[in-house]
Write a protein that holds these residues in place. Sequence first.
Motif, PDB file in Angstrom:
ATOM      1  N   THR A  56       0.822  -1.209   0.000  1.00 35.34           N
ATOM      2  CA  THR A  56       0.000   0.000   0.000  1.00 35.34           C
ATOM      3  C   THR A  56       0.858   1.261   0.000  1.00 35.34           C
ATOM      4  O   THR A  56       0.344   2.365   0.145  1.00 35.34           O
ATOM      5  N   GLY A  57       2.178   1.089  -0.197  1.00 38.71           N
ATOM      6  CA  GLY A  57       3.099   2.214  -0.076  1.00 38.71           C
ATOM      7  C   GLY A  57       2.811   3.379  -1.002  1.00 38.71           C
ATOM      8  O   GLY A  57       3.049   4.528  -0.635  1.00 38.71           O
ATOM      9  N   ASN A  58       2.285   3.097  -2.186  1.00 39.60           N
ATOM     10  CA  ASN A  58       2.037   4.171  -3.158  1.00 39.60           C
ATOM     11  C   ASN A  58       0.573   4.583  -3.225  1.00 39.60           C
ATOM     12  O   ASN A  58       0.187   5.319  -4.126  1.00 39.60           O
ATOM     13  N   LEU A  59      -0.252   4.085  -2.312  1.00 43.00           N
ATOM     14  CA  LEU A  59      -1.694   4.256  -2.474  1.00 43.00           C
ATOM     15  C   LEU A  59      -2.277   5.255  -1.487  1.00 43.00           C
ATOM     16  O   LEU A  59      -1.780   5.409  -0.376  1.00 43.00           O
ATOM     17  N   ASP A  60      -3.363   5.913  -1.905  1.00 41.47           N
ATOM     18  CA  ASP A  60      -4.107   6.717  -0.938  1.00 41.47           C
ATOM     19  C   ASP A  60      -4.811   5.745   0.021  1.00 41.47           C
ATOM     20  O   ASP A  60      -4.874   4.545  -0.233  1.00 41.47           O
ATOM     21  N   SER A  68      -7.653   3.391  -1.443  1.00 43.92           N
ATOM     22  CA  SER A  68      -7.161   2.302  -2.297  1.00 43.92           C
ATOM     23  C   SER A  68      -6.374   1.292  -1.477  1.00 43.92           C
ATOM     24  O   SER A  68      -6.463   0.085  -1.702  1.00 43.92           O
ATOM     25  N   GLY A  69      -5.616   1.802  -0.511  1.00 41.98           N
ATOM     26  CA  GLY A  69      -4.852   0.918   0.358  1.00 41.98           C
ATOM     27  C   GLY A  69      -5.773  -0.015   1.116  1.00 41.98           C
ATOM     28  O   GLY A  69      -5.517  -1.227   1.209  1.00 41.98           O
ATOM     29  N   ALA A  99       1.029   1.165  10.496  1.00 40.62           N
ATOM     30  CA  ALA A  99       0.275   0.481  11.557  1.00 40.62           C
ATOM     31  C   ALA A  99      -1.142   0.133  11.096  1.00 40.62           C
ATOM     32  O   ALA A  99      -1.671  -0.934  11.426  1.00 40.62           O
ATOM     33  N   ALA A 100      -1.743   1.040  10.325  1.00 40.34           N
ATOM     34  CA  ALA A 100      -3.099   0.761   9.843  1.00 40.34           C
ATOM     35  C   ALA A 100      -3.093  -0.470   8.934  1.00 40.34           C
ATOM     36  O   ALA A 100      -3.972  -1.333   9.025  1.00 40.34           O
ATOM     37  N   ALA A 101      -2.083  -0.553   8.072  1.00 38.82           N
ATOM     38  CA  ALA A 101      -1.978  -1.719   7.182  1.00 38.82           C
ATOM     39  C   ALA A 101      -1.757  -2.987   8.007  1.00 38.82           C
ATOM     40  O   ALA A 101      -2.387  -4.028   7.771  1.00 38.82           O
ATOM     41  N   ALA A 102      -0.883  -2.906   9.005  1.00 34.19           N
ATOM     42  CA  ALA A 102      -0.560  -4.086   9.818  1.00 34.19           C
ATOM     43  C   ALA A 102      -1.782  -4.591  10.574  1.00 34.19           C
ATOM     44  O   ALA A 102      -1.898  -5.784  10.867  1.00 34.19           O
ATOM     45  N   SER A 103      -2.711  -3.687  10.886  1.00 35.33           N
ATOM     46  CA  SER A 103      -3.885  -4.094  11.673  1.00 35.33           C
ATOM     47  C   SER A 103      -4.809  -5.017  10.874  1.00 35.33           C
ATOM     48  O   SER A 103      -5.690  -5.642  11.452  1.00 35.33           O
ATOM     49  N   TYR A 104      -4.614  -5.116   9.566  1.00 38.44           N
ATOM     50  CA  TYR A 104      -5.399  -6.065   8.760  1.00 38.44           C
ATOM     51  C   TYR A 104      -4.876  -7.498   8.912  1.00 38.44           C
ATOM     52  O   TYR A 104      -5.554  -8.446   8.557  1.00 38.44           O
TER      53      TYR A 104
END
Length: 234
Positions: free
Chosen positions: A171-175, A178-179, A204-209
């Motif tokens: 998700t590094g390049n995404l809003d 989209s992330g 952290a938000a990504a990791a919470s998935y």
Amino acid sequence: RAAVTARDLVKVYGTGDAAVTALNGVSLDFASGTFTAIMGPSGSGKSTLMHCLAGLDTVTSGSVLLGGTELAGLGDTRLTLLRRERVGFVFQAFNLLPTLTAAQNITLPLDIAGGRRALDPAWRDRVVDTLGLRDRLRHRPSQLSGGQQQRVACARALITRPDVVFADEPTGNLDSRSGAEVLSFLRMSVHELGQTVVMVTHDAAAASYADRVVFLRDGEPVEDMPEPTVERVL
Ligand code: ADP
Ligand code: ADP
């Protein structure tokens, strides 16, 4: 059953005074059907660990088992075959081919596998529909948003039904919207399609998935957190 196992992994780049120990004895099991995030400061060894687990880089010592197969000692040809048959990759940079349509990019791994992996139309439809790409299949990457391009990259990673998907900052390049779509899909692919996902992220938000977060520091796991939440990861 573990889809991926690391035992006492050590990775040293360079020799003598220039030697850098990127992994300093990492032992981890990634159970089948789980979603793990790897976090840690820059330089802590996240990319190196992912590359070693995926057989993209050789280890200095220790072992990696992918679906029960020990990677060390496999020749390049067998390693490449194993990766093609068992592993999907999602990179930050998408790596989509600009001259191909979304549909052609998605099925590219099947063409590369040269008949050893036949197209399963029902599976393709499920991946395409779940990722919301049905009405984007004829578009080329330049005609797609960043989130749509990353979802095409996810579909391409899953088209061969790999046992394991490695995602490097997907998700590094995404809003954030989209992330969230990409992360929801990765989560769904784990829980409904039985995939195993290992994802490197700073977020952290990504990791919470994920179902679990492994924190690296100086090339070693320092914390292994089940059922992460944003608050606990931060
Ligand atoms: P992260 O992904 O957590 O930022 P890396 O795995 O990229 O960490 O790097 C871990 C350490 O290994 C760092 O000190 C980095 O500079 C070093 N490193 C990574 N790749 C190489 C390489 N190809 N050659 C030399 N040193 C490297
Ligand atoms: P990340 O953002 O994932 O931590 P980096 O920017 O650290 O990635 O590294 C990008 C690429 O460069 C990786 O493939 C890594 O192996 C390589 N690399 C990182 N550090 C070094 C280094 N000190 N020397 C050579 N290559 C490196």
